[in-house]
Design a protein around this motif. Structure first.
Motif, PDB file in Angstrom:
ATOM      1  N   GLN A   3     -60.489  33.432 -23.346  1.00 37.37           N
ATOM      2  CA  GLN A   3     -61.211  32.873 -24.486  1.00 37.37           C
ATOM      3  C   GLN A   3     -62.389  33.777 -24.779  1.00 37.37           C
ATOM      4  O   GLN A   3     -63.211  34.059 -23.913  1.00 37.37           O
ATOM      5  CB  GLN A   3     -61.712  31.467 -24.170  1.00 37.37           C
TER       6      GLN A   3
ATOM      7  N   ARG B 244     -57.422  31.782 -26.960  1.00 39.73           N
ATOM      8  CA  ARG B 244     -57.834  30.406 -27.236  1.00 39.73           C
ATOM      9  C   ARG B 244     -58.874  30.384 -28.355  1.00 39.73           C
ATOM     10  O   ARG B 244     -59.836  31.143 -28.319  1.00 39.73           O
ATOM     11  CB  ARG B 244     -58.430  29.772 -25.987  1.00 39.73           C
TER      12      ARG B 244
ATOM     13  N   ASN C 277     -53.399  25.408 -25.413  1.00 40.97           N
ATOM     14  CA  ASN C 277     -54.840  25.638 -25.277  1.00 40.97           C
ATOM     15  C   ASN C 277     -55.391  24.551 -24.376  1.00 40.97           C
ATOM     16  O   ASN C 277     -55.781  23.471 -24.838  1.00 40.97           O
ATOM     17  CB  ASN C 277     -55.544  25.629 -26.639  1.00 40.97           C
ATOM     18  N   ASP C 278     -55.435  24.854 -23.104  1.00 37.44           N
ATOM     19  CA  ASP C 278     -55.870  23.833 -22.146  1.00 37.44           C
ATOM     20  C   ASP C 278     -57.373  23.598 -22.192  1.00 37.44           C
ATOM     21  O   ASP C 278     -57.884  22.725 -21.510  1.00 37.44           O
ATOM     22  CB  ASP C 278     -55.433  24.213 -20.725  1.00 37.44           C
ATOM     23  N   ARG C 279     -58.075  24.371 -23.006  1.00 35.38           N
ATOM     24  CA  ARG C 279     -59.536  24.191 -23.066  1.00 35.38           C
ATOM     25  C   ARG C 279     -60.012  23.453 -24.299  1.00 35.38           C
ATOM     26  O   ARG C 279     -61.217  23.334 -24.523  1.00 35.38           O
ATOM     27  CB  ARG C 279     -60.233  25.551 -22.984  1.00 35.38           C
ATOM     28  N   ARG C 280     -59.109  22.979 -25.135  1.00 34.38           N
ATOM     29  CA  ARG C 280     -59.575  22.223 -26.308  1.00 34.38           C
ATOM     30  C   ARG C 280     -59.944  20.806 -25.864  1.00 34.38           C
ATOM     31  O   ARG C 280     -59.122  20.085 -25.304  1.00 34.38           O
ATOM     32  CB  ARG C 280     -58.501  22.185 -27.397  1.00 34.38           C
ATOM     33  N   HIS C 281     -61.172  20.456 -26.111  1.00 30.14           N
ATOM     34  CA  HIS C 281     -61.651  19.133 -25.726  1.00 30.14           C
ATOM     35  C   HIS C 281     -61.391  18.140 -26.854  1.00 30.14           C
ATOM     36  O   HIS C 281     -61.171  18.529 -28.006  1.00 30.14           O
ATOM     37  CB  HIS C 281     -63.150  19.181 -25.419  1.00 30.14           C
TER      38      HIS C 281
ATOM     39  N   SER D  71     -56.655  19.268 -24.471  1.00 27.83           N
ATOM     40  CA  SER D  71     -55.974  19.835 -23.296  1.00 27.83           C
ATOM     41  C   SER D  71     -54.515  20.117 -23.640  1.00 27.83           C
ATOM     42  O   SER D  71     -53.592  19.663 -22.964  1.00 27.83           O
ATOM     43  CB  SER D  71     -56.045  18.871 -22.112  1.00 27.83           C
TER      44      SER D  71
END
Ligand code: FEO
Ligand code: CA
Ligand code: CA
Length: 661
Positions: A17, A380, A486-490, A502
């Motif tokens: 990212q 990301r 995209n495991d970092r999207r909150h 997530s």
């Protein structure tokens, strides 16, 4: 004192990212949570735009309707079940054969592949590279209007390499790196042009001593064209006038120009450089160039071979023409290769922007209109771009010049199902005002292009869940793009185009162009486990088609959409999805079936057919990823205890029929 360390390589899942910007469009949408209402708004907008096209020209039957794919007998095969077998599984009635594995002798006089990993860098530069990816089949007679389905040039990318498998020793490397190893790694990257022919028994073989066979590597001289050519920020010790560079690296997906050349796209190149300056220039920082170590530590071999100094982009001399501080600025481009001219110098087209290009896909070229091409930035929260040529397409005169001037746009996906292409053009009043408001100064359009990501932040683009391949429907012109995960999207960062927090499974978005740089979009498919539901299409995944991390995407001439997956880590080793796979979709009826499952630890990526649609080529990348050096989790395709090799799989139907039927 020299530093002596051992180092292991973490080369998988390498899409860092880099975007931590707060661009305006993002701020507008974060407050709007996903709701069924938003989906419905999107659906209605799209329904009003009559999203789905009508007929198309197929391989073998003149014109037929998209919705009639099933009637034509396409999608007739029995879907393959998920599995974790160390083999390629295809439907009943189909066969898969392996060609062109990593290390295959390609150029005349190339040494044989050595299964113990002892081939040298010079050997590797004459052999098929590693980690096969995007690929195209050029019929051998295409320049004369022919459509040969028995002989052609198969051109493919080699995205990266795994030192554990590439070298005899495997395992950890010593720092500083040995130049001989580094050169082998660089030679394993790039592109292969393979002249192949179908034999009467159905096997495909290399044409011996063909003048077309070619390896392009991370060392091959290349030219820069377009607005950035000659700019101060691409001047290096190697090219003091800023017109040239060496090599193309991390070539992921590809594109094919309307005039029959191959485009290869530079994706994770930034990881190969290091810049230890206290303050990095924005051309480095916004692309996540490390200020500690590059991922492969190639720069550490510079004391042994000064050619490798270019991977250290720290300012170390008095001027930019005396070091390689600008070397990374010569990467991140789309590179054109003429496969029919083995002496041609590959060209980096700077007008198409600088980012982690996954691939590039052209809209249908129409005489008298500009050329249009789409490309995703796979990281990301990065963006989807569109290039529109300044010149108009004329089949008689079309060529590389069309890619050297034009307008680069970035996508904003609005909540209501509409979208806007935002120009990244220093002469556009709206963009110039936004840049000024953001306090971002660009000296000229070349400066904008060198800083494409920053320009897109400023324009107000929509941050996406890792844009991968695009595909354009051969008849309707609808554009489909994979958003792999995209495991970092909150949950506080949702928007309608990226509706899941997530997002470990990914989705496929699509749009249709409208008037005046606007478009209408919807979500074609939410990927995931069985029962995952795509509300806009009332579509639910089943055992026949559940999958995660869609990546490769291609429309065949019959209008079937082929979807390839790139799951990694825990999704591969356990859970509901099995090994990576390839599915096929009839986009009109929303029927989706799993067509193929790859071997253990691989990614399935790169797909193309012969013009008659009776031979399909699919690439298997990095079988056995992450294993070794003395115990490989995959031994595909050589078997025994041999090390795994990326390779191309040739798929045909046993009755000689159309692939997908
Ligand atoms: Fe190289 Fe984004 O896959
Ligand atoms: Ca990919
Ligand atoms: Ca991927």
């Amino acid at each position: 004192m020299k530093k002596h360390n051992s180092v292991s390589f973490d080369i998988s899942g390498t899409e860092p990212q880099a975007n931590f910007s707060d661009n305006p469009a993002f701020e507008q949408v974060v407050s709007r949570r996903l709701s069924r209402r938003h989906f419905l708004q999107g659906s209605l907008a799209l329904a009003a735009g009559s999203f789905i096209g009508a007929g198309l020209a197929g391989c073998d039957s003149g014109r037929s309707a998209v919705g009639a794919a099933v009637k034509k007998g396409l999608m007739g095969f029995s879907p393959v079940s998920i599995n974790r077998f160390d083999t390629v599984t295809v439907p009943s009635g189909y066969s898969a054969r392996v060609i062109l594995p990593w290390g295959t002798p390609l150029l005349p006089g190339a040494p044989a592949y050595k299964a113990d990993g002892t081939n040298s860098a010079a050997d590797q530069a004459m052999q098929i590279g590693s980690h096969h990816d995007g690929m195209h089949f050029f019929p051998i007679d295409v320049k004369n209007g022919g459509q040969s389905s028995t002989e052609g040039l198969l051109v493919m990318n080699h995205e990266y390499c795994d030192p554990t498998i590439l070298h005899a020793y495997g395992g950890e490397a010593q720092l500083p790196r040995k130049a001989a190893e580094v050169h082998k790694e660089i030679a394993a990257h790039g592109v292969s042009v393979a002249h192949i022919q179908r034999q009467p028994d159905g096997n495909w073989t290399l044409v011996e001593n063909s003048p077309y066979q070619r390896r392009i590597t991370g060392m091959t001289p290349m030219a820069l064209t377009g607005p950035v050519r000659g700019h101060d920020k691409v001047k290096t010790l190697y090219s003091p006038d800023g017109t040239a560079t060496r090599g193309t690296l991390n070539n992921c997906a590809h594109g094919v120009t309307p005039w029959g050349t191959y485009l290869t796209c530079e994706e994770n190149w930034a990881l190969l450089f290091v810049n230890r300056d206290t303050v990095q220039p924005r051309e480095h920082r916004r692309y996540s160039i490390s200020n500690e170590n590059s991922i492969m530590h190639w720069d550490t071999a510079a004391a042994e071979d000064s050619e490798l100094a270019r991977f250290n982009a720290s300012a170390r001399a008095e001027s930019a023409t005396a070091d390689f501080r600008n070397e990374p600025n010569t990467f991140g481009w789309i590179v054109e290769i003429d496969p029919f001219n083995p002496d041609s110098v590959p060209v980096k087209h700077t007008a198409m922007g600088r980012f982690a290009h996954e691939g590039v896909i052209f809209a249908k070229a129409e005489a008298g209109k500009p050329l249009v091409a789409y490309s995703g930035d796979d990281s990301r929260f990065e963006y989807i771009y569109k290039f529109v040529s300044a010149g108009l397409y004329d089949p008689a005169t079309a060529g590389p010049h069309l890619l050297d001037s034009g307008t680069l746009y970035v996508a904003r996906f609005n909540e209501d199902g509409s979208g806007d292409w935002l120009p990244l053009d220093i002469n556009d009043a709206s963009f110039a005002a936004k840049a000024q408001a953001a306090g971002a100064l660009f000296s000229d359009q070349a400066d904008v292009l060198l800083n494409t990501r920053l320009a897109a932040d400023i324009a107000g683009a929509t941050k996406m869940d890792r844009p991968e391949w695009g595909a354009v429907h051969p008849d309707s012109g609808e554009v489909y793009f994979t958003l792999t995960n995209n495991d970092r999207r909150h949950s506080s960062q949702l928007n309608s185009a990226n509706p899941r927090a997530s997002n470990s499974s990914g989705h496929i978005i699509r749009w249709r162009e409208a008037q005046g740089q606007r478009f209408n979009w919807d979500i074609f498919l939410l990927s995931g486990d069985v029962y995952t539901y795509t509300p806009q299409h009332q579509f639910m995944l089943t055992d026949d088609n559940h999958h995660a991390s869609p990546d490769g995407l291609w429309f065949d001439p019959n209008g079937l959409l082929w979807i390839q997956t790139d799951m990694s880590g825990s999704q591969l080793s356990s859970g509901p999805f099995g090994n990576n796979q390839m599915l096929v979709a009839d986009v009109s009826s929303h029927q989706i079936k799993r067509f193929m499952v790859g071997p253990v630890g691989c990614e399935v990526t790169g797909v193309v057919m012969t013009p008659d649609c009776r031979t399909m080529f699919v690439n298997i990348q990095h079988p056995g990823e992450g294993s070794g050096p003395y115990s490989f989790s995959s031994t595909w395709p050589d078997r025994g205890t041999r090390r795994p090799r990326s390779a191309t799989v040739v798929i045909s139907k046993d009755d000689g029929g159309i692939i997908g039927s």
